[in-house]
Design an enzyme around this catalytic site. Sequence first.
Site, mmCIF file in Angstrom:
data_model
loop_
_atom_site.group_PDB
_atom_site.id
_atom_site.type_symbol
_atom_site.label_atom_id
_atom_site.label_comp_id
_atom_site.label_asym_id
_atom_site.label_seq_id
_atom_site.Cartn_x
_atom_site.Cartn_y
_atom_site.Cartn_z
ATOM 1 N N SER A 39 63.353 -0.576 89.287
ATOM 2 C CA SER A 39 63.481 0.638 88.468
ATOM 3 C C SER A 39 63.101 1.907 89.222
ATOM 4 O O SER A 39 63.455 2.997 88.792
ATOM 5 C CB SER A 39 62.613 0.530 87.212
ATOM 6 N N ASP A 337 56.233 7.986 82.615
ATOM 7 C CA ASP A 337 55.907 7.004 81.575
ATOM 8 C C ASP A 337 54.828 6.069 82.104
ATOM 9 O O ASP A 337 54.190 6.365 83.117
ATOM 10 C CB ASP A 337 57.168 6.269 81.097
ATOM 11 N N HIS A 340 56.343 4.869 85.726
ATOM 12 C CA HIS A 340 57.235 5.583 86.652
ATOM 13 C C HIS A 340 56.851 7.047 86.852
ATOM 14 O O HIS A 340 56.373 7.698 85.920
ATOM 15 C CB HIS A 340 58.678 5.505 86.127
#
Length: 372
Positions: A39, A337, A340
Site C-alpha cells: 500500500s 491514517d 500511511h
Amino acid sequence: MAMRLAAALRLLLVVVAAARGAAGGGGAKVPAIFVFGDSTADVGNNDYLPGSSARANFPHNGVDFPGGKPTGRFSNGLIGVDFIAAAMGFSRSPPAYLSLIAIAANNSSNSSKTTMAAAACMKGANFASGGSGVLDSTGTTINMTKQIEYFSDLKDQMSTKLGADKVSTLLSKSIFLISAGGNDAFDFFSQNISPDSTAIQQFCEAVISTYDSHVKTLYNLGARKFAVINVPLIGCCPYWRSQNPTGECIQPLNQLATRLNDEIWDLFNDLSSQMQGMKYSIASSYELVSSLIEKPQAAGLEEVRSACCGGGKLNAEKGCTPSSSYCSDRSKFLFWDLLHPTQATSKFAGLVFYDGAARFVSPITFKQLVEE
Ligand SMILES: *[C@@H]1O[C@H](CO)[C@@H](O)[C@H](O)[C@H]1NC(C)=O
Ligand SMILES: *[C@@H]1O[C@H](CO)[C@@H](O)[C@H](O)[C@H]1NC(C)=O
Ligand SMILES: *[C@@H]1O[C@H](CO)[C@@H](O)[C@H](O)[C@H]1NC(C)=O
Ligand SMILES: *[C@@H]1O[C@H](CO)[C@@H](O)[C@H](O)[C@H]1NC(C)=O
C-alpha cells in the site's frame, strides 16, 4: 480468466500502438518505471479486487488529490512513488496495471481517455497491491509472485509489438521500484507478540530468501536498475502507538524492521556482485520517518504521533472511512491514517530518496541510479 486477461492485454497493446505517436514522453530521464509492492506504492490496483477490504477508493482518501478524488491511494493526496516518478521526469506514478487492463477490456470506443491511459503503459505500470508482502502468504491481495507474473505478461505483449530486442533495451534502462516488507513484519508480529529468537531467525530467512528469488526473477525478465524502499519504522505508526498504553513506539517491531533492513542491504550487495549489469539503490523509509519524528520541522510537520484521519486513541484505532473525522491542517501531519503517511511526508520522502543524504539513500541515490 487467463484467456480474458490475455485478450485484454492484446487489445491494450493495440491501443498503445495506435497511441504511441501521441504519448508525448518529453522530459522523462528513463524510458519507464515498473512498480511492485504494498500500500505504500499502490495507486489503485486494489480498486479492481472485488470484495477486498484493503482498498482506499473512498473519501476521505484523495481529499487533496487533484480534483479531490479518491484514487485507491492510501493517502490524502499523492504518494511517494508519485513524487519519485515526478523527479524522474514523469507526471506521477505510472497507472495501476489493473486499471489499464480494465480500460482496455472495456474499450467500447476509442475515447481519448482510453488511448491516453493505454499509452502510459509504455512508460511503465504500477503492480503494487495494498496488503501484500514479500512473502506470498502475507495478505490476501495481489501477492508479489502474481505482480511479477503480470509484469511478465505485459513484457510478452510489448515484445510482440516492439520486438524482443527493443523491449530488452527499454527494460534495461528502466527503473524497477520495489516497496515491500512492512506487511510481512506487521503480520508476523501480530501473530507473535513476543517471538523467540528462533522464530525471528526463521521469519527473516524466509523473507530474505523470497526477496532474493523475486529479484532474480525480475533480473531474468530484463530488469537491471532496482530502486528499493526498505521496511518502514512500523512500530511508530499511529496504529501501533494506539496499541501501546503509553502511546510510545513498539520497539520490538522496530527492531524486527531494522534486522530485515540490514539483511535486505546484504542481499542486494550480494546480488549485485553475482548478476552482471545489476544496479541498485536502497532508500530508507525507516530512517526517513525516524528523522522526521525527531525533527518534524524539516518537512514543515508538527504532529508525528496521531493520524489525521481515523478514530479512537490517536485517531488510529480505526481506519480512515467516509464517516471518520479528519484534520484540517493536513500539511502538518506526518501520518494520514493509522498506517500511511500524508502527501506532505511523501513529498519530502520522494525528494530525499531521489537526491538526498546517504543516511536516507545508498549506496547511490535514485538520481544516480537513473543516470548510470
Ligand atoms: C467501463 O464501461 C462502463 C460503461 O461504459 C463505465 O461505466 C466504466 O467506468 C468503464 N470502466 C473503465 C475502467 O473504464
Ligand atoms: C479500442 O480502441 C482502439 C484504439 O482507439 C480501437 O481501434 C478499437 O476498435 C477499440 N476496440 C473496441 C472493441 O471498441
Ligand atoms: C478515434 O480514433 C481515430 C483514429 O485514431 C481518431 O481520428 C478519432 O478522433 C478518435 N475518436 C475519438 C472519439 O477519440
Ligand atoms: C499468490 O497469488 C496467486 C494468484 O492469485 C495464487 O494462486 C497463489 O495461491 C498465491 N500464493 C499464496 C501463497 O497465497
